[in-house]
Scaffold this active site. Sequence first.
Site, PDB file in Angstrom:
ATOM      1  N   GLU A  67     131.624  -7.295  54.392  1.00  0.00           N
ATOM      2  CA  GLU A  67     131.651  -7.387  53.597  1.00  0.00           C
ATOM      3  C   GLU A  67     133.955  -7.414  53.025  1.00  0.00           C
ATOM      4  OE1 GLU A  67     129.428  -6.127  50.242  1.00  0.00           O
ATOM      5  OE2 GLU A  67     127.882  -7.473  51.254  1.00  0.00           O
ATOM      6  N   ASN A 112     129.520  -8.626  59.129  1.00  0.00           N
ATOM      7  CA  ASN A 112     128.390  -8.679  58.298  1.00  0.00           C
ATOM      8  C   ASN A 112     128.902  -9.158  56.863  1.00  0.00           C
ATOM      9  OD1 ASN A 112     125.103  -8.402  57.803  1.00  0.00           O
ATOM     10  ND2 ASN A 112     125.974  -7.261  56.340  1.00  0.00           N
ATOM     11  N   HIS A 147     121.326 -13.667  50.850  1.00  0.00           N
ATOM     12  CA  HIS A 147     120.703 -13.383  49.548  1.00  0.00           C
ATOM     13  C   HIS A 147     120.775 -14.681  49.223  1.00  0.00           C
ATOM     14  CE1 HIS A 147     120.299  -8.788  50.794  1.00  0.00           C
ATOM     15  NE2 HIS A 147     121.529  -8.340  50.257  1.00  0.00           N
ATOM     16  N   GLU A 204     119.912  -9.725  56.021  1.00  0.00           N
ATOM     17  CA  GLU A 204     119.539  -9.403  54.598  1.00  0.00           C
ATOM     18  C   GLU A 204     118.550 -10.317  54.216  1.00  0.00           C
ATOM     19  OE1 GLU A 204     122.727  -7.481  52.599  1.00  0.00           O
ATOM     20  OE2 GLU A 204     123.316  -6.450  54.356  1.00  0.00           O
ATOM     21  N   ASP A 235     116.619 -12.234  51.194  1.00  0.00           N
ATOM     22  CA  ASP A 235     115.387 -12.613  50.391  1.00  0.00           C
ATOM     23  C   ASP A 235     115.549 -13.619  49.350  1.00  0.00           C
ATOM     24  OD1 ASP A 235     118.043 -11.292  48.440  1.00  0.00           O
ATOM     25  OD2 ASP A 235     116.715  -9.616  48.600  1.00  0.00           O
TER      26      ASP A 235
END
Length: 399
Positions: free
Chosen positions: A213, A254, A290, A318, A320
Amino acid sequence: MKSIAFASLLALLPLAIAQSQEWGQCGGIGWTGSTTCVSGTSCVESNAYYSQCLPGASTGNGGSSQPAGGSPTSSAGAPGSTSTIAGLNAVAQAAGKKYFGSATDNPELTDTAYVAILSDNTQFGQLTPGNSMKWYATEPEQGTFDFTGGQQIVSLAQQNKQLMRGHNCVWYNELPSWLTSGTFNATELTSIVSTHCGTIVGHWKDSWDIINEPFNDDGTWRSDVFYNTLGSDFVSVALNAASAADPSTKLYMNDYNIENPGVKATAMQNLVKSLKSAGVKIDGIGFESHFIVGEIPADIQQNMEAFVALGVEVSITELDIRMTLPSTDALLEQQKQDYQTVISACMAVEGCAGMTIWDYTDKYSWVPSTFSGQGAACPWDENLVKKPAYDGIAAALQG
Ligand SMILES: *[C@@H]1O[C@H](CO)[C@@H](O)[C@H](O)[C@H]1NC(C)=O
């Protein structure tokens, strides 16, 4: 915890009696320093071992991985999975991908029913530790490394014959206070970053999110202890140290909101280009993913291809897909389609190496504690029962 003695010593010093600084630690098991934060920040729990002074009062979109207790979300009688496939990882590998995996976290490993599913390598071929490889956990005192938490998950993965994805080396968040409250000059901080990334990558090999990030949503560099002291050079310092420690480990950057074309994706692509032209090893880009039900970015596949064209692989790291609670049959059906859309993008791109969900069950999702009123983001519900989302993933993996 190893940090207890050091923290007790610190408690004798006036420094520790003062309020914790922005990004500083303000609580957690073993923490004996200040539990109040300077004005303009508030103390937010990341996990049982770590609370931190974050700007403002809200937790924002940290992207990566604060675990949560999770709360019941889907009602009895909700539609479930009808899939009969061999397992998500088995099907992903048969289709040429390296793995289908899941994040996990140390406190969850006492839940035997949870661990039994996590350990089934026909479902999951890869594990990512949600928290225990982060800086606060691995180097709680400068130069003193603690591998215990991370090793617990690595050992489980090895026992299960699963791959490991290291997460993460350099991130603005969840840093130990010796680092955030230190006043290191560029020479010192270069050495600190090199030592940290070299040590943890040398210890656990495989794939690593070395840079996590680095950008704001507008594509500018995020202001943190690394960027403010070293400028963008912290990226090459970290990657070079990791590469020297283990040349065979896949080195990743990432981020979130880079899944669709836009200023943030462009900033990441420009960084890849500049690293490549400077001869710095960069192997892959993680699309955190996400997402929100009904709001999946339209051009994930096209954007993956744009990164692959630069000479890196990509992975979904990651995933979801959260919804506003309560969950309904219609939302679960839309979520199934959304999972299918995202996984299909990776399946359609040869350079997409693998896919990781940010824990497989709503029982341990980070979403409810981070996004008020939202949840039910994972393919298994809080009772470890497969949801329609599982069938969406299965359909995408089967093509
Ligand atoms: C950085 O700090 C170290 C240790 O205090 C010192 O030796 C060095 O001269 C400093 N470097 C610069 C460029 O100020």
